[in-house]
Design a protein around this motif. Sequence first.
Motif, mmCIF file in Angstrom:
data_model
loop_
_atom_site.group_PDB
_atom_site.id
_atom_site.type_symbol
_atom_site.label_atom_id
_atom_site.label_comp_id
_atom_site.label_asym_id
_atom_site.label_seq_id
_atom_site.Cartn_x
_atom_site.Cartn_y
_atom_site.Cartn_z
ATOM 1 N N UNK A 1 0.643 -1.226 0.081
ATOM 2 C CA UNK A 1 0.010 -0.245 -0.386
ATOM 3 C C UNK A 1 1.066 1.374 0.294
ATOM 4 N N UNK A 2 2.257 1.232 0.155
ATOM 5 C CA UNK A 2 2.782 1.921 0.396
ATOM 6 C C UNK A 2 2.710 2.792 -0.953
ATOM 7 N N UNK A 3 2.942 4.802 -0.964
ATOM 8 C CA UNK A 3 3.419 5.198 -2.268
ATOM 9 C C UNK A 3 4.648 5.368 -2.840
ATOM 10 N N UNK A 4 4.815 5.694 -3.595
ATOM 11 C CA UNK A 4 6.119 5.810 -4.273
ATOM 12 C C UNK A 4 6.922 6.679 -3.636
ATOM 13 N N UNK A 5 6.562 8.140 -3.087
ATOM 14 C CA UNK A 5 6.420 9.012 -2.191
ATOM 15 C C UNK A 5 7.449 7.833 -1.110
ATOM 16 N N UNK A 6 6.032 7.108 -0.358
ATOM 17 C CA UNK A 6 6.705 6.467 0.683
ATOM 18 C C UNK A 6 8.039 4.792 0.682
ATOM 19 N N UNK A 7 8.511 4.917 -0.469
ATOM 20 C CA UNK A 7 9.388 3.729 -0.004
ATOM 21 C C UNK A 7 10.114 4.152 -1.623
ATOM 22 N N UNK A 8 10.459 5.622 -2.183
ATOM 23 C CA UNK A 8 11.465 5.734 -2.855
ATOM 24 C C UNK A 8 13.587 5.376 -2.483
ATOM 25 N N UNK A 9 13.734 5.823 -1.208
ATOM 26 C CA UNK A 9 14.460 5.500 -0.525
ATOM 27 C C UNK A 9 15.085 4.227 -0.688
ATOM 28 N N UNK A 10 13.896 2.858 -0.890
ATOM 29 C CA UNK A 10 14.148 1.349 -0.771
ATOM 30 C C UNK A 10 14.613 1.092 -2.164
ATOM 31 N N UNK A 11 14.027 1.752 -2.637
ATOM 32 C CA UNK A 11 14.793 1.758 -4.354
ATOM 33 C C UNK A 11 15.986 1.927 -4.636
ATOM 34 N N UNK A 12 16.518 2.981 -3.938
ATOM 35 C CA UNK A 12 17.909 3.578 -4.376
ATOM 36 C C UNK A 12 18.960 3.322 -3.472
ATOM 37 N N UNK A 13 18.377 2.478 -2.129
ATOM 38 C CA UNK A 13 19.488 1.498 -1.596
ATOM 39 C C UNK A 13 19.281 -0.092 -1.900
ATOM 40 N N UNK A 14 18.651 -0.536 -2.865
ATOM 41 C CA UNK A 14 18.853 -1.245 -4.073
ATOM 42 C C UNK A 14 18.467 -1.825 -5.549
ATOM 43 N N UNK A 15 19.189 -0.377 -5.758
ATOM 44 C CA UNK A 15 19.344 -0.413 -7.078
ATOM 45 C C UNK A 15 20.685 -0.757 -7.583
ATOM 46 N N UNK A 16 20.267 -1.873 -8.673
ATOM 47 C CA UNK A 16 21.763 -1.738 -9.462
ATOM 48 C C UNK A 16 21.598 -1.912 -10.936
#
Length: 382
Positions: free
Chosen positions: A157-172
């Motif tokens: 249910x999290x919006x991209x605004x609430x989870x974007x840091x997670x994507x940055x940390x996992x970026x490959x």
Amino acid sequence: MNLSIFFEPLPEDTFGIADNPKSVGGYLAPFIHTFPDWRSAEVVLVGLPEYRGTTGTVDLTYQGPNLIRQQLYRLMKGTGSWLVMDLGNLLPGIELEDTYLRLKEVVEILVDAGKLPLLLGGSHDLTYGQFLGYEHLHKTASLALFDSQLDLLENEDATPEQSHLHRILLHDPNYLFSLSHLGHQTYLTDNHTLAALEKLHFELYRIGQVRQNLKEIEPVIRQADLVSFDVSAIRHQDAPGQLQANPFGFTGEEACQLAWYAGQSEQLTSFGLYGYRPEHDHRHLTATTLATMVWYVIEGYYQRQQPLNFQSNQFMRFSVGFHDNPNKMIFYKNRQNDKWWMEVEDFSGLRPPLIIPCSYQDYLTAADGEVPNRWILTQSRM
């Protein structure tokens, strides 16, 4: 590449004629009829009217970048040559992911050409697009992020605004060298999340720690390649134009001081302001605060000292020895602005020592026989 295909022009009736020839609007070259020659600029403004990564938007929301511009254009020009151009607003993609990729391409082109893009957002998840712009620049990137909480939610249910840091940390591929999160409020932050980030040797500073001594935070900002500043990090009294009514946070004056530090940093190559919601902004107070922050970034940029040559007379060199260790810790002090730097060794021997920003307190800590925490965190990431 022709960047003009990504942008829409600004309305002529609002930005066509400056109110005062000595104001910022009198010195900027905005995209109204003809796309400006950004290659001759030093600082470039980019509007990001993209809010699909958040909730509760209305038609007025998407005017956020232009409302910040209106306040910025009315301010008086500072010192320096001010070779600043306004490229207008980035055209949103068909999908939100397309906007991230467009922003990535724009940031990459501007940074690679030696320009400083100032991004007027837009929801905070656009930080992800800003970060993607560093993927093909053949170097690691350090991110300084100002926010009242950590945007690391993983639930569906999290919006991209609430989870974007997670994507940055996992970026490959992973090209994030360091992350400094500044201004989070403990009662809005999960302790397990903080512990996980600390294990990754990232730097986390509560709002109280930052406000207690802004000068100690300056080296943290000076180490960042890109800065992302969410308006929620500023208290509601000074910036009511945010989704949540946050009674605590930085004052407007403190936010401008932090923006000044960012602009002065020779390492900073992009700066983003995010989360402005004009439907909550009484008398454009938030737009004025954010515009003043942009002014301070630009003014700081024209106070930079380049290039940095640590072997020149510009710097004083200090060696600190430890009684139980034959090795010495090397510090540098800039004679002109009293800023400090220190060498961090790579124990594997695969790369030369890294010279990073530090504070005078770090030098005093080493002189007292203790290894500064900033040295330890940096060495653990090498």
